[in-house]
Design an enzyme around this catalytic site. Sequence first.
Site, PDB file in Angstrom:
ATOM      1  N   HIS A  78       0.809  -1.220   0.000  1.00 26.37           N
ATOM      2  CA  HIS A  78       0.000   0.000   0.000  1.00 26.37           C
ATOM      3  C   HIS A  78       0.843   1.271   0.000  1.00 26.37           C
ATOM      4  O   HIS A  78       0.294   2.371  -0.116  1.00 26.37           O
ATOM      5  CB  HIS A  78      -1.026  -0.012   1.142  1.00 26.37           C
ATOM      6  CG  HIS A  78      -0.510   0.371   2.486  1.00 26.37           C
ATOM      7  ND1 HIS A  78      -0.142  -0.561   3.439  1.00 26.37           N
ATOM      8  CD2 HIS A  78      -0.331   1.574   3.057  1.00 26.37           C
ATOM      9  CE1 HIS A  78       0.247   0.078   4.535  1.00 26.37           C
ATOM     10  NE2 HIS A  78       0.141   1.369   4.332  1.00 26.37           N
ATOM     11  N   ASP A 123      -0.119  -7.464   1.416  1.00 26.34           N
ATOM     12  CA  ASP A 123       0.430  -6.121   1.598  1.00 26.34           C
ATOM     13  C   ASP A 123       1.956  -6.149   1.768  1.00 26.34           C
ATOM     14  O   ASP A 123       2.469  -5.868   2.847  1.00 26.34           O
ATOM     15  CB  ASP A 123      -0.266  -5.440   2.788  1.00 26.34           C
ATOM     16  CG  ASP A 123      -0.083  -3.933   2.768  1.00 26.34           C
ATOM     17  OD1 ASP A 123       0.450  -3.411   1.771  1.00 26.34           O
ATOM     18  OD2 ASP A 123      -0.475  -3.283   3.760  1.00 26.34           O
ATOM     19  N   GLN A 212       0.511   6.087  11.490  1.00 28.41           N
ATOM     20  CA  GLN A 212       0.677   6.565  10.115  1.00 28.41           C
ATOM     21  C   GLN A 212       2.134   6.967   9.857  1.00 28.41           C
ATOM     22  O   GLN A 212       2.726   7.715  10.639  1.00 28.41           O
ATOM     23  CB  GLN A 212      -0.272   7.736   9.841  1.00 28.41           C
ATOM     24  CG  GLN A 212      -1.602   7.294   9.228  1.00 28.41           C
ATOM     25  CD  GLN A 212      -2.329   6.223  10.012  1.00 28.41           C
ATOM     26  OE1 GLN A 212      -2.409   6.300  11.227  1.00 28.41           O
ATOM     27  NE2 GLN A 212      -2.850   5.220   9.329  1.00 28.41           N
ATOM     28  N   GLY A 213       2.680   6.480   8.767  1.00 24.60           N
ATOM     29  CA  GLY A 213       4.076   6.746   8.426  1.00 24.60           C
ATOM     30  C   GLY A 213       5.015   5.613   8.831  1.00 24.60           C
ATOM     31  O   GLY A 213       6.164   5.591   8.411  1.00 24.60           O
ATOM     32  N   ASP A 214       4.529   4.704   9.652  1.00 23.50           N
ATOM     33  CA  ASP A 214       5.319   3.515   9.998  1.00 23.50           C
ATOM     34  C   ASP A 214       5.078   2.390   9.006  1.00 23.50           C
ATOM     35  O   ASP A 214       5.815   1.390   8.975  1.00 23.50           O
ATOM     36  CB  ASP A 214       4.969   3.011  11.405  1.00 23.50           C
ATOM     37  CG  ASP A 214       5.417   3.967  12.493  1.00 23.50           C
ATOM     38  OD1 ASP A 214       6.507   4.557  12.352  1.00 23.50           O
ATOM     39  OD2 ASP A 214       4.680   4.129  13.480  1.00 23.50           O
ATOM     40  N   SER A 215       4.025   2.526   8.212  1.00 28.24           N
ATOM     41  CA  SER A 215       3.658   1.493   7.251  1.00 28.24           C
ATOM     42  C   SER A 215       4.840   1.030   6.423  1.00 28.24           C
ATOM     43  O   SER A 215       5.678   1.827   6.013  1.00 28.24           O
ATOM     44  CB  SER A 215       2.618   2.026   6.273  1.00 28.24           C
ATOM     45  OG  SER A 215       1.359   1.838   6.802  1.00 28.24           O
TER      46      SER A 215
HETATM   47  N1  ARG Z   1      -1.493   2.465   7.370  1.00 27.68           N
HETATM   48  C1  ARG Z   1      -0.527   3.138   8.165  1.00 27.68           C
HETATM   49  C2  ARG Z   1       0.568   3.701   7.293  1.00 27.68           C
HETATM   50  O1  ARG Z   1       0.401   3.675   6.113  1.00 27.68           O
HETATM   51  C3  ARG Z   1      -0.001   2.297   9.276  1.00 27.68           C
HETATM   52  C4  ARG Z   1      -1.068   1.926  10.150  1.00 27.68           C
HETATM   53  C5  ARG Z   1      -0.640   1.158  11.302  1.00 27.68           C
HETATM   54  N2  ARG Z   1      -1.649   1.391  12.266  1.00 27.68           N
HETATM   55  C6  ARG Z   1      -1.676   0.834  13.457  1.00 27.68           C
HETATM   56  N3  ARG Z   1      -2.618   1.207  14.265  1.00 27.68           N
HETATM   57  N4  ARG Z   1      -0.807  -0.055  13.805  1.00 27.68           N
HETATM   58  O2  ARG Z   1       1.526   4.269   7.775  1.00 27.68           O
END
Ligand code: ARG
Length: 266
Positions: A78, A123, A212-215
């Site tokens: 993603h 993913d 967000q940003g750790d993905s």
């Molecule tokens: N989708 C998020 C990203 O793109 C990461 C989400 C992780 N969320 C969580 N609650 N662990 O950075």
Amino acid sequence: MVKWRIFVGTALAALTVAAWGATASPAAASAGPGDGVAGPSVVGGTRAAQGEFPFMVRLSMGCGGALYSPTLVLTAAHCVSRTGANTSITATLGSVDLQSSSRITRTSNYVYRAPGYNGNGDDWAFIRLSSPVTTLATLPIATSTAYDSGTFTISGWGAAREGGAQQRYLLKATVPFVSDSTCNSSSMYGGEVIAAEEICAGYTSGGVDTCQGDSGGPMFRRDASNAWIQVGIVSWGDGCARPNKPGVYTQVSYFSAAIRSAAASL
Ligand code: ARG
């Protein structure tokens, strides 16, 4: 539907040191799981030491990754748009401080997105670097389910609280495994987790999580030889660090054969 897979996007490039500085204070480092106080990063984390996780990669679209080989970064599907030639991504490695003059940077030349990725499962992706990084340790992936339980380490430059700013300094935390049956129970994700392909981790009380940003970044633990091994890829969650909403990670062991053969072809 709460599968938040939004990464931060190219606006990140405009982030200033001043913006990072505002969130980089270690003042809340004693915040514990579930106490409702956001720590300095990853939510509920502390700063990683220089060299502690040499395989950690920051990607310019606002994602994390792990150095899989000298030229390949394993990240989340993603975080990328398609398979094919791509010279638009910058990878930053080798420093916990993204602004350090000793950081290493590389440009991408190819992206490989998991075949069949459609926003639900699968993913994972590779980013190929235009020149190898030979001075940093790589992170091996789990090839069986042997390590798909226990306590995991999470790390990244993403938000330190839900809706918060991206971080200048790498953060880290540990989170416990959550079983598929618990994670898919009605009080948690009510069947949204793909049990075979995804692995959950976090505290029932919340407080510690990726955000967000750790993905695309790795979730990892020690193997039987005390070496780091990657068991997950940051994928999604409902908000960040909320009670009863653990982080959901791509289960690397399930895809290990596909990941290996993709790597061999790149
Ligand atoms: N989708 C998020 C990203 O793109 C990461 C989400 C992780 N969320 C969580 N609650 N662990 O950075």
